[in-house]
Motif scaffolding. Sequence first.
Motif, PDB file in Angstrom:
ATOM      1  N   LYS A 162      59.157 -16.731 122.176  1.00  0.00           N
ATOM      2  CA  LYS A 162      59.427 -17.847 123.089  1.00  0.00           C
ATOM      3  C   LYS A 162      59.987 -17.338 124.418  1.00  0.00           C
ATOM      4  N   GLU A 163      60.871 -16.348 124.358  1.00  0.00           N
ATOM      5  CA  GLU A 163      61.424 -15.774 125.588  1.00  0.00           C
ATOM      6  C   GLU A 163      60.332 -15.113 126.415  1.00  0.00           C
ATOM      7  N   ASN A 164      59.438 -14.385 125.743  1.00  0.00           N
ATOM      8  CA  ASN A 164      58.362 -13.689 126.455  1.00  0.00           C
ATOM      9  C   ASN A 164      57.364 -14.664 127.076  1.00  0.00           C
ATOM     10  N   CYS A 182      58.132  -7.162 130.183  1.00  0.00           N
ATOM     11  CA  CYS A 182      58.554  -7.387 128.803  1.00  0.00           C
ATOM     12  C   CYS A 182      57.370  -7.136 127.888  1.00  0.00           C
ATOM     13  N   SER A 239      61.983 -16.035 118.217  1.00  0.00           N
ATOM     14  CA  SER A 239      62.903 -16.111 119.354  1.00  0.00           C
ATOM     15  C   SER A 239      62.411 -15.241 120.513  1.00  0.00           C
ATOM     16  N   THR A 240      61.969 -14.021 120.193  1.00  0.00           N
ATOM     17  CA  THR A 240      61.447 -13.115 121.223  1.00  0.00           C
ATOM     18  C   THR A 240      60.156 -13.652 121.826  1.00  0.00           C
TER      19      THR A 240
END
Length: 246
Positions: A81-83, A122, A78-79
């Motif tokens: 993909k966000e990054n 990030c 999940s992280t």
Amino acid sequence: MAELEVKKHLKKIIGVIKLPNNGGWLKKLGAIAVEVAIIVFSLVLANALHNYSLRKHQEEECKIFLQGLKEDLKADISTLKENILFYKEADSSYRYLNNLPSISELDKGRLNYSLSGINISCSFRPHSSRYEGFKSSGKLLQIEDQKLLYNILLLYQEKIQNLGLSENAWLSSHNRLMNYLMEETDIDINNIETAVAHKIFNQRKVKNYTSVLIPWDQLLERYQEVLTLEQTIIKQINQHYPENDK
């Protein structure tokens, strides 16, 4: 339990030896042989039961670890993909800031949108404490699936570390840009006039910063490598524990 059985049959052997030799040594040797065989069988059985119990315990430890690891990887994915989305946005913003049109042709909305994200960064911080604990206890070799073990080691010992190297280089460049804007230009990036922003971001030094902040292919490729490998590991774990495949 096995020790008690051994002691009991050793006493019987000693008792047989002390008996009068009325039946001859052949009879005594037969009785002793029976007791020795019982002792050997007891030891072999006790060792087999111990190994079975140890194996079942290790299998349960391995199962708990892999099921927990799967949840860690889901959170990581999940992280990741966000990054990846963040860096794709950064690519668009820094490309625009690095090649601003003339002030007369400047799109104020596009400029403000690009500026709004430059004070944001990030980084990927994997959920690795479970893996590190299992590794430090020397239990990784309990994983019998060698392909799965290889991929887990490849992920944490190589792929994530390589990603960290690329990302730290980007973060270092970002920090240098932010320090320059705060210390040398004395501007509020969230409240800056268009003409001032155009002048600052056309400075050679600032253009150098924005140039290196356009995410290079290696960074995004390493993100994708980690993401793909984590998805592969989850599939491998699900092959072993399909009842927990959600």
